[in-house]
Each structure stands twice: as C-alpha cells, then as structure tokens.
Design an enzyme around this catalytic site. Structure first.
Site, PDB file in Angstrom:
ATOM      1  N   ARG A 182      21.383 -34.048  61.662  1.00 47.23           N
ATOM      2  CA  ARG A 182      21.967 -35.205  60.967  1.00 47.23           C
ATOM      3  C   ARG A 182      20.909 -36.198  60.473  1.00 47.23           C
ATOM      4  O   ARG A 182      21.088 -37.413  60.559  1.00 47.23           O
ATOM      5  CB  ARG A 182      22.981 -35.937  61.866  1.00 47.23           C
ATOM      6  N   CYS A 239      32.430 -37.614  63.989  1.00 51.77           N
ATOM      7  CA  CYS A 239      31.853 -37.543  65.334  1.00 51.77           C
ATOM      8  C   CYS A 239      30.958 -38.746  65.585  1.00 51.77           C
ATOM      9  O   CYS A 239      30.096 -39.065  64.759  1.00 51.77           O
ATOM     10  CB  CYS A 239      31.060 -36.252  65.510  1.00 51.77           C
ATOM     11  N   GLU A 310      25.464 -40.590  66.401  1.00 47.60           N
ATOM     12  CA  GLU A 310      25.347 -39.922  65.085  1.00 47.60           C
ATOM     13  C   GLU A 310      25.688 -40.930  63.990  1.00 47.60           C
ATOM     14  O   GLU A 310      25.094 -40.918  62.909  1.00 47.60           O
ATOM     15  CB  GLU A 310      26.319 -38.731  65.044  1.00 47.60           C
TER      16      GLU A 310
HETATM   17  C1  LIG Z   1      37.114 -38.061  59.195  1.00 48.27           C
HETATM   18  C2  LIG Z   1      35.629 -37.817  59.121  1.00 48.27           C
HETATM   19  C3  LIG Z   1      35.126 -36.540  59.334  1.00 48.27           C
HETATM   20  C4  LIG Z   1      33.747 -36.293  59.270  1.00 48.27           C
HETATM   21  N1  LIG Z   1      33.289 -35.021  59.484  1.00 48.27           N
HETATM   22  C5  LIG Z   1      31.969 -34.766  59.387  1.00 48.27           C
HETATM   23  C6  LIG Z   1      31.466 -33.440  59.576  1.00 48.27           C
HETATM   24  O1  LIG Z   1      32.216 -32.498  59.798  1.00 48.27           O
HETATM   25  N2  LIG Z   1      30.118 -33.254  59.489  1.00 48.27           N
HETATM   26  C7  LIG Z   1      29.265 -34.271  59.206  1.00 48.27           C
HETATM   27  O2  LIG Z   1      28.042 -34.036  59.135  1.00 48.27           O
HETATM   28  N3  LIG Z   1      29.705 -35.531  59.025  1.00 48.27           N
HETATM   29  C8  LIG Z   1      31.026 -35.804  59.103  1.00 48.27           C
HETATM   30  N4  LIG Z   1      31.477 -37.089  58.909  1.00 48.27           N
HETATM   31  C9  LIG Z   1      30.505 -38.189  58.698  1.00 48.27           C
HETATM   32  C10 LIG Z   1      30.239 -38.517  57.200  1.00 48.27           C
HETATM   33  O3  LIG Z   1      31.352 -38.174  56.416  1.00 48.27           O
HETATM   34  C11 LIG Z   1      29.010 -37.800  56.665  1.00 48.27           C
HETATM   35  O4  LIG Z   1      27.848 -38.186  57.359  1.00 48.27           O
HETATM   36  C12 LIG Z   1      28.811 -38.081  55.154  1.00 48.27           C
HETATM   37  O5  LIG Z   1      27.886 -37.163  54.649  1.00 48.27           O
HETATM   38  C13 LIG Z   1      28.360 -39.508  54.841  1.00 48.27           C
HETATM   39  O6  LIG Z   1      28.452 -39.727  53.455  1.00 48.27           O
HETATM   40  P1  LIG Z   1      28.671 -41.201  52.873  1.00 48.27           P
HETATM   41  O7  LIG Z   1      28.608 -41.140  51.392  1.00 48.27           O
HETATM   42  O8  LIG Z   1      29.912 -41.788  53.410  1.00 48.27           O
HETATM   43  O9  LIG Z   1      27.395 -41.923  53.461  1.00 48.27           O
HETATM   44  P2  LIG Z   1      27.300 -43.394  54.094  1.00 48.27           P
HETATM   45  O10 LIG Z   1      28.078 -43.411  55.373  1.00 48.27           O
HETATM   46  O11 LIG Z   1      27.631 -44.402  53.082  1.00 48.27           O
HETATM   47  O12 LIG Z   1      25.747 -43.443  54.433  1.00 48.27           O
HETATM   48  C14 LIG Z   1      25.189 -42.595  55.409  1.00 48.27           C
HETATM   49  C15 LIG Z   1      23.660 -42.791  55.417  1.00 48.27           C
HETATM   50  O13 LIG Z   1      23.098 -42.285  54.218  1.00 48.27           O
HETATM   51  C16 LIG Z   1      22.407 -43.317  53.494  1.00 48.27           C
HETATM   52  N5  LIG Z   1      22.676 -43.065  52.072  1.00 48.27           N
HETATM   53  C17 LIG Z   1      23.881 -42.837  51.503  1.00 48.27           C
HETATM   54  N6  LIG Z   1      23.735 -42.559  50.193  1.00 48.27           N
HETATM   55  C18 LIG Z   1      22.409 -42.626  49.931  1.00 48.27           C
HETATM   56  C19 LIG Z   1      21.604 -42.424  48.749  1.00 48.27           C
HETATM   57  N7  LIG Z   1      22.130 -42.081  47.569  1.00 48.27           N
HETATM   58  N8  LIG Z   1      20.256 -42.595  48.847  1.00 48.27           N
HETATM   59  C20 LIG Z   1      19.689 -42.930  50.033  1.00 48.27           C
HETATM   60  N9  LIG Z   1      20.392 -43.118  51.182  1.00 48.27           N
HETATM   61  C21 LIG Z   1      21.736 -42.954  51.125  1.00 48.27           C
HETATM   62  C22 LIG Z   1      22.964 -44.620  54.026  1.00 48.27           C
HETATM   63  O14 LIG Z   1      22.024 -45.685  53.928  1.00 48.27           O
HETATM   64  C23 LIG Z   1      23.236 -44.255  55.486  1.00 48.27           C
HETATM   65  O15 LIG Z   1      22.049 -44.328  56.245  1.00 48.27           O
HETATM   66  C24 LIG Z   1      32.856 -37.356  58.971  1.00 48.27           C
HETATM   67  C25 LIG Z   1      33.380 -38.652  58.753  1.00 48.27           C
HETATM   68  C26 LIG Z   1      34.741 -38.874  58.812  1.00 48.27           C
HETATM   69  C27 LIG Z   1      35.259 -40.256  58.533  1.00 48.27           C
END
Ligand SMILES: Cc1cc2nc3c(=O)[nH]c(=O)nc-3n(C[C@H](O)[C@H](O)[C@H](O)COP(=O)(O)OP(=O)(O)OC[C@H]3O[C@@H](n4cnc5c(N)ncnc54)[C@H](O)[C@@H]3O)c2cc1C
Length: 316
Positions: A182, A239, A310
């Site tokens: 992650r 998670c 995480e």
């Molecule tokens: C119901 C649910 C289920 C989930 N299941 C999973 C799963 O199965 N597996 C999994 O790995 N995760 C899971 N997640 C967690 C999450 O969805 C992932 O980590 C996802 O990839 C985050 O994307 P985001 O756009 O929301 O990032 P954000 O939460 O907005 O950001 C996450 C991180 O990335 C950085 N970031 C975001 N975009 C950029 C960019 N363009 N440039 C530089 N930095 C950036 C942010 O600063 C932060 O540090 C789940 C979440 C939920 C709510």
C-alpha cells in the site's frame, strides 16, 4: 505556512468561487469526518493545477493532493494549506496496441479506478480485474499501490507521469518505481524539495488481450465476493490496518480479540468485516483515532503484533 490574507486574496482573485476557504473535509472523505481545509480547490484542467502548485511552491505554502478521499482520515483540526482534489480534471483513458502480446492503457489520475476496470473489461483486456470494486481515482490507487488478494497495482503499472511544482512533467519508468504494501515511492533522482510533492497525472498499465466472456465472468465473481464480505451502507475507508506480513490478517486478529462491534462515539468496528471501521453516525476523527488506538493496543497485548494503519492520517 498558513494562508495569510494576501494569499487568500490571490487565490480568490485567480480561482474565484472555485476556491473554498475553511472547507470541511468531512464532505470530501469516504469516512465523512475531518475538520476544515484552509483552502480547497478542484482544478477543472491541468493548467489550473499547474499554476496553483507552482504558486504554492514558490510561496512555501503546503498543499495536499487527493483523489476521492477514500483512504484518508483527516483530523478534526483540519488541514493547513491547500487541499487539491483531482476529481474533475485528468479524465482521459487511451489505449496503444503494440506488436507484443500486450496492450498499454494510459489512464489519467482523475479517472475513477472503476471506470478504468470497465474500460479494460469492455476491450477484453486482462490484468485489472483485481481492482474491481476498489473506490477512488487512478492517482490515489497508484500512490496507494492499491490491491486485493488477487493482485496489486504494481503487477500492471508500467510508467507514471508526474507534474513537478516548477511546471515540468516527467515520466518515471518502472525501474524507478519502488513499490511496497500500500505504498509507492517515486525515485525521481531530484532534490528533496521536489520529491516531497509528487503529483501523479497519469499511469500506464500493461494489459493482455483475452477472452472477453471469461474475463466478464471472472469480474462478476470478484464483485459478488466483495459484496458478501464487506459492509455496505455505512461510510468507511476500506481496511483500516495493513495485514501483517505473515499469519493471520488484521481482520482475523481484530475478530479474535473480540472487537467486532466495538464502538467509540460514532466510530465502530464493523460486525461484518473486523478490519473495516465504519461511521455509524455523527462520528468525529477523534472517535476513529481513539478506536484505532484501542484496537491497536488490544491486538498488541493479545498477540504481540504491532498493526500499522493503512488509512492515511492527515491534518494539523
Ligand atoms: C469501501 C471501500 C473499499 C476499499 N477497498 C480497497 C481494496 O480492496 N484495496 C485497496 O487497496 N484499497 C481499498 N480501499 C481504499 C481506497 O479506496 C484506495 O486506497 C484508493 O486507491 C484511494 O484512492 P483515492 O482517489 O480515494 O485516494 P485518496 O484517499 O484521496 O488519497 C490516497 C493517498 O494518495 C495520495 N494521492 C491521491 N491522488 C494523488 C495524485 N494524483 N498524486 C499524488 N498523490 C495522490 C493522497 O495524498 C493520499 O496520500 C477501499 C476504500 C473503501 C471506502
């Protein structure tokens, strides 16, 4: 540095009503908690993003790039500086076939991971089914090296393009992408100042043509399994803790510690999946932090395992 009145004026003059001051981050995170961002902006195009980060960098004002906020726990005290959400710009997906048995699909950072998975399915391209059901943007997924038991982003990611605060755009090839659980570290061979603020603007994924019917059948199975295992209907960030490197998963340990259903304020350990912490109503970030500490300490005492978060905790 916090935003002074002169900086706020500059932002308002340049971005008009698009820039929001003291914007509650609870509106922009899937946990639905978090205090105000000093300033919050959703760029409509890459030029607006470029000019903003360049100005902030020159002024020494911190900025936080986010996607859909689905992996963030923002503290109740909020975020100093500017939160920039890449949810409206950087929306293109392109596909390049080459002579080899692979197809390179490039998705910009603001594309939803689910839209990319659907694109791959529609084109009969294997490699991304593992990501079905993972919310958020491609940029967030790349930074988090998002994944499941079926695969991680690092298995398919070929290159990443980043925007630097000085406006330069740089492609980072696979050999300079350092993946871990992650997490992704971009080895840009640049000075620390730039390394601290990478903005991902796209990623190229190496996929393989396959039987589309089989691919879709596999997709349905994966999505069904997720629906059965994960709590739906309550806000969460997926998670909460990383799985330990060996042995039981974080969810199994939390369950064995008898913590399913444990609640502090509006934050609760889901009774369906013990590694999901859900907002059962009116939770604060402090509730989630207290629950996290309680779960961490209980698992440490019972099993001598030091769970690591995480979810990214951000804020002042
Ligand atoms: C119901 C649910 C289920 C989930 N299941 C999973 C799963 O199965 N597996 C999994 O790995 N995760 C899971 N997640 C967690 C999450 O969805 C992932 O980590 C996802 O990839 C985050 O994307 P985001 O756009 O929301 O990032 P954000 O939460 O907005 O950001 C996450 C991180 O990335 C950085 N970031 C975001 N975009 C950029 C960019 N363009 N440039 C530089 N930095 C950036 C942010 O600063 C932060 O540090 C789940 C979440 C939920 C709510």
């Amino acid at each position: 540095m916090v935003l002074d009145s002169e900086s706020k004026k500059w932002l308002a003059d340049h971005y008009g009503a698009g820039i929001k001051f003291d914007e509650p981050m609870s509106k922009h995170t899937s946990l639905q908690v978090g205090g105000p961002a000093e300033a919050y902006f959703v760029p409509g195009n890459i030029e607006a993003l470029k000019s903003l980060i360049n100005w902030a960098w020159q002024k020494g004002i911190s900025y936080l790039i986010i996607g859909d906020g689905t992996n963030l726990l923002v503290k109740d005290s909020g975020v100093k500086g500017i939160v920039i959400a890449l949810t409206k710009c950087l929306q293109a997906i392109t596909k390049i076939d080459n002579e080899k048995e692979e197809v390179v699909v490039t998705a910009m950072a603001g594309v939803r991971m689910q839209a990319l998975c659907r694109f791959a399915l529609e084109h009969g391209l294997a490699g991304l089914n593992f990501a079905l059901g993972i919310p958020g943007t491609v940029g967030g997924g790349i930074m988090m090296n998002a994944g499941t038991a079926e695969g991680w982003i690092e298995n398919v990611l070929k290159t990443v393009t980043v925007l630097l605060p000085n406006g330069q755009i740089q492609e980072i090839t696979r050999d300079r992408l350092k993946f871990s659980y992650r997490n992704l570290t971009l080895n840009m061979e640049l000075n620390q100042e730039f390394q601290a603020h990478p903005v991902i603007i796209d990623g190229s994924f190496c996929l393989h043509p396959t039987d589309p019917v089989k691919l879709k059948a596999e997709a349905q199975k994966i999505l069904r399994r997720r629906m059965q295992r994960q709590p739906i209907g309550y806000p969460s960030a997926g998670c909460f803790f990383k799985n330990p490197p060996n042995g039981k998963t974080a969810g199994q340990l939390i369950d064995l510690a008898g913590l399913k259903g444990k609640a502090i304020g509006g934050a609760e350990v889901s009774s369906k999946h013990a590694n999901f912490f859900v907002n059962i109503g009116q939770a604060t970030a402090a509730d989630f932090l207290a629950l996290m500490e309680l779960v961490h300490d209980t698992v440490l005492t019972r099993f001598n395992i030091d769970l690591e978060s995480e979810v990214k905790i951000v804020g002042a």
